[in-house]
Enzyme design. Sequence first.
Site, PDB file in Angstrom:
ATOM      1  N   GLY A   1      10.080   4.822  -5.942  1.00  0.00           N
ATOM      2  CA  GLY A   1       9.026   4.815  -4.918  1.00  0.00           C
ATOM      3  C   GLY A   1       7.875   5.756  -5.225  1.00  0.00           C
TER       4      GLY A   1
ATOM      5  N   LYS B   1      -7.760  11.607  -6.659  1.00  0.00           N
ATOM      6  CA  LYS B   1      -7.383  12.905  -6.079  1.00  0.00           C
ATOM      7  C   LYS B   1      -8.403  13.985  -6.470  1.00  0.00           C
ATOM      8  CE  LYS B   1      -2.570  11.459  -5.987  1.00  0.00           C
ATOM      9  NZ  LYS B   1      -1.339  11.309  -6.761  1.00  0.00           N
TER      10      LYS B   1
HETATM   11  P1  NDP Z   1       4.349   0.631  -0.285  1.00  0.00           P
HETATM   12  O1  NDP Z   1       3.797  -0.448  -1.163  1.00  0.00           O
HETATM   13  O2  NDP Z   1       5.772   1.015  -0.464  1.00  0.00           O
HETATM   14  O3  NDP Z   1       4.133   0.282   1.242  1.00  0.00           O
HETATM   15  C1  NDP Z   1       2.996  -0.357   1.744  1.00  0.00           C
HETATM   16  C2  NDP Z   1       3.482  -1.375   2.745  1.00  0.00           C
HETATM   17  O4  NDP Z   1       2.368  -1.904   3.448  1.00  0.00           O
HETATM   18  C3  NDP Z   1       4.205  -2.529   2.065  1.00  0.00           C
HETATM   19  O5  NDP Z   1       5.364  -2.833   2.788  1.00  0.00           O
HETATM   20  C4  NDP Z   1       3.162  -3.649   2.168  1.00  0.00           C
HETATM   21  O6  NDP Z   1       3.733  -4.933   2.178  1.00  0.00           O
HETATM   22  C5  NDP Z   1       2.519  -3.301   3.479  1.00  0.00           C
HETATM   23  N1  NDP Z   1       1.239  -3.960   3.647  1.00  0.00           N
HETATM   24  C6  NDP Z   1       0.297  -4.214   2.718  1.00  0.00           C
HETATM   25  N2  NDP Z   1      -0.737  -4.871   3.278  1.00  0.00           N
HETATM   26  C7  NDP Z   1      -0.438  -5.044   4.576  1.00  0.00           C
HETATM   27  C8  NDP Z   1      -1.085  -5.654   5.666  1.00  0.00           C
HETATM   28  N3  NDP Z   1      -2.273  -6.259   5.510  1.00  0.00           N
HETATM   29  N4  NDP Z   1      -0.498  -5.651   6.875  1.00  0.00           N
HETATM   30  C9  NDP Z   1       0.708  -5.059   7.047  1.00  0.00           C
HETATM   31  N5  NDP Z   1       1.402  -4.465   6.047  1.00  0.00           N
HETATM   32  C10 NDP Z   1       0.827  -4.448   4.824  1.00  0.00           C
HETATM   33  O7  NDP Z   1       3.399   1.885  -0.492  1.00  0.00           O
HETATM   34  P2  NDP Z   1       3.760   3.415  -0.245  1.00  0.00           P
HETATM   35  O8  NDP Z   1       4.499   3.596   0.998  1.00  0.00           O
HETATM   36  O9  NDP Z   1       4.291   3.981  -1.513  1.00  0.00           O
HETATM   37  O10 NDP Z   1       2.289   4.019  -0.116  1.00  0.00           O
HETATM   38  C11 NDP Z   1       1.562   3.946   1.093  1.00  0.00           C
HETATM   39  C12 NDP Z   1       0.301   4.779   0.956  1.00  0.00           C
HETATM   40  O11 NDP Z   1       0.672   6.123   0.700  1.00  0.00           O
HETATM   41  C13 NDP Z   1      -0.592   4.370  -0.219  1.00  0.00           C
HETATM   42  O12 NDP Z   1      -1.932   4.570   0.149  1.00  0.00           O
HETATM   43  C14 NDP Z   1      -0.209   5.350  -1.314  1.00  0.00           C
HETATM   44  O13 NDP Z   1      -1.249   5.572  -2.238  1.00  0.00           O
HETATM   45  C15 NDP Z   1       0.050   6.575  -0.499  1.00  0.00           C
HETATM   46  N6  NDP Z   1       0.933   7.554  -1.097  1.00  0.00           N
HETATM   47  C16 NDP Z   1       2.149   7.172  -1.579  1.00  0.00           C
HETATM   48  C17 NDP Z   1       3.005   8.093  -2.112  1.00  0.00           C
HETATM   49  C18 NDP Z   1       4.341   7.721  -2.630  1.00  0.00           C
HETATM   50  O14 NDP Z   1       5.048   8.597  -3.111  1.00  0.00           O
HETATM   51  N7  NDP Z   1       4.762   6.473  -2.548  1.00  0.00           N
HETATM   52  C19 NDP Z   1       2.629   9.520  -2.196  1.00  0.00           C
HETATM   53  C20 NDP Z   1       1.318   9.823  -1.642  1.00  0.00           C
HETATM   54  C21 NDP Z   1       0.517   8.862  -1.126  1.00  0.00           C
HETATM   55  P3  NDP Z   1       3.933  -5.708   0.758  1.00  0.00           P
HETATM   56  O15 NDP Z   1       4.893  -4.902  -0.023  1.00  0.00           O
HETATM   57  O16 NDP Z   1       4.456  -7.024   1.193  1.00  0.00           O
HETATM   58  O17 NDP Z   1       2.585  -5.773   0.125  1.00  0.00           O
HETATM   59  N1  HSE Z   2       1.625   7.148  -7.165  1.00  0.00           N
HETATM   60  C1  HSE Z   2       1.299   8.469  -6.808  1.00  0.00           C
HETATM   61  C2  HSE Z   2       1.917   9.430  -7.800  1.00  0.00           C
HETATM   62  C3  HSE Z   2       1.818   8.762  -5.430  1.00  0.00           C
HETATM   63  O1  HSE Z   2       2.771   9.009  -8.584  1.00  0.00           O
HETATM   64  O2  HSE Z   2       1.551  10.602  -7.826  1.00  0.00           O
HETATM   65  C4  HSE Z   2       1.325  10.072  -4.894  1.00  0.00           C
HETATM   66  O3  HSE Z   2      -0.031  10.052  -4.656  1.00  0.00           O
END
Ligand code: NDP
Ligand code: HSE
Length: 428
Positions: A188, A206
Site C-alpha cells: 500500500g 512534495k
Molecule cells: P487507493 O488507491 O488505495 O485508494 C483510493 C480509493 O479511492 C480507491 O478505492 C479508488 O477506487 C477510490 N476512488 C477513485 N476514484 C473515485 C471516485 N471517483 N469516487 C469514489 N471513489 C474513488 O489510494 P491511497 O489510499 O493509497 O491514497 C489516497 C490518497 O492519499 C492519494 O492522494 C495518495 O497520494 C495519498 N497518500 C497515500 C499514501 C499511502 O501510503 N498510500 C501516503 C500519503 C499520501 P479504485 O481503486 O476502484 O480506483
Molecule cells: N506513494 C507515496 C510514497 C505515498 O511511496 O511515498 C506517500 O506519499
Amino acid sequence: MSVKIGLLGFGTVASGIPFLLQENGEKITAAAHNELEIAKVLVKDEEEKNRLLAAGHDYHFVTNIDDIVNDPDIQIVVELMGRIEPAKTFILKALNGGKHVVSANKDLIAVHGPEIIATAKQNGLAFYYEAAVAGGIPILRTLANSLTADKVTRILGVLNGTSNFMLTKMVQEGWTYEDALKTAQELGYAESDPTNDVEGIDAAYKAVILSQFGFGMTISFDDVKHQGISNITPDDVAVAQEMGYVIKLVGDVKETESGISAEVSPTFLPQTHPLASVNGVMNAVYVESIGIGQSMYYGPGAGQKPTAVSVTADIVRIARRLTDGTIGKEFNEVSRETKLANPDDVLSHYYFAINTPDKKGQILRLAEIFSVEDISFEQILQTKANGTSARVVIITHNMSQTQLEAVKSRLAQEADFQVVNTFKVLGE
Ligand code: NDP
Ligand code: HSE
C-alpha cells in the site's frame, strides 16, 4: 456533540481512519472536543459498495458526491481518492458547499493548490493536507508552526517511501526492481500509477509543497527538475559504495542568492550523512536553518496507519477549531514573492559515469572537455577496462546547473563518450 465526516474514497489510507477512531477514540474525542463520526463514504459504484458491505464495512456508502456536499449535517469532507480529477472538482464543490476539507493528495495540491487554497479562504473554510508530504511525518505543521521564528535555507528529503523501499531491498537484499515494486504496491505504499513514485514525480510534488511551507514561495511543478530511480544501475550502486557514498532519491529545495531552486534526483550521500541511513519505507526531511542549524524529521513516509494518523490529526484540528470558533485560518500563513534561482547559482558536486573505448588518451580528452567548461575533478576512477571498453567515473568539485548542461551537450557531440548517468553528489 459529534462532528460528521464525509469520506471520498475508501482505499488504503481511508480505511485506516476507522482503526484509529476505534482504537484511540477516547483521546481523539478529547482532543477534538467532539466525537468524530464517519457519516457517509463515497465509492465509485454499486459493485464497490456491495463488495465493502459484504466485507463487513458498516458505513453509509454513496455513489454520488452530491449526497455528501448537499448533506447539511456533514461539516468535514476528507478526500482520499488520489489523482487530479474528479478529486479537484469534488473538493471545490465541497468548499463551495461550505465544507471544510482534508486531503492527502499531493498531485492535486502541487498543481492546483493555489486555486483550492484561495477557494477555502474566500469561504472562510479550512483546507489541511499534512499527509501529503512524507505520510506519517508531521513535517508541514512543524515548518508552519514550530519553525516559524527560524529562517530555512535548505530542505533535503528522502520523500518517497516506495522508491526508498525499492532501493533498500535492491541494494541490501539483492531484490529485482520488479519484485521490489510489486511488494511496495502490495504493502500500500505506491501510488495508483507507480510511475509517479519511481520517476521522482511524487517527490517533486512534495518538493513544491515544501517550497511553500519552508520558504513561503509558490513554485509550480514544472519548476522542479526531476529524475527517478529507474536509471540507477548496479554499477552505480557499487561505485557509490566503493567511494564512501549511498545512493538515495533526494528532494533538494534551497534558496540561493537569486531565488529558490527545487529538484529531485538520485543523489550520492556521504555514508555519514543522517539521510544515508534512512532505509525501507522510512522518509526523512533534513532542514538547514539559521537558528536551529540542522534538524531531521524521520518516520514512515507511506502506509495505511501512518498516513491515516496525519489525516486524522487534520480532522481533529478542524473539529477543535469549530468548537473554539477559530476556524478558517490558512494551513500555511507565510508567503512572499516567488523568485526562481538562476541556474548559474545552483551549485553541486556531480557524479558522471561515462563509457568509452579502452584506448590511450581518453582520460586526457575528458579532462580537456570538462576544463573547457571550467569544471574540475574531485575524484576519478576507471572501472571495467577490458582492452576494448572502459567505464570512467568522475566526481566533480562544485559546479553549476549551467555548467552541467554545457558539459553534457559537449560530451553528446563526442562519439567516444557515452554518458550513462549523471547524479548529484552531496558534499561532506
Ligand atoms: P487507493 O488507491 O488505495 O485508494 C483510493 C480509493 O479511492 C480507491 O478505492 C479508488 O477506487 C477510490 N476512488 C477513485 N476514484 C473515485 C471516485 N471517483 N469516487 C469514489 N471513489 C474513488 O489510494 P491511497 O489510499 O493509497 O491514497 C489516497 C490518497 O492519499 C492519494 O492522494 C495518495 O497520494 C495519498 N497518500 C497515500 C499514501 C499511502 O501510503 N498510500 C501516503 C500519503 C499520501 P479504485 O481503486 O476502484 O480506483
Ligand atoms: N506513494 C507515496 C510514497 C505515498 O511511496 O511515498 C506517500 O506519499
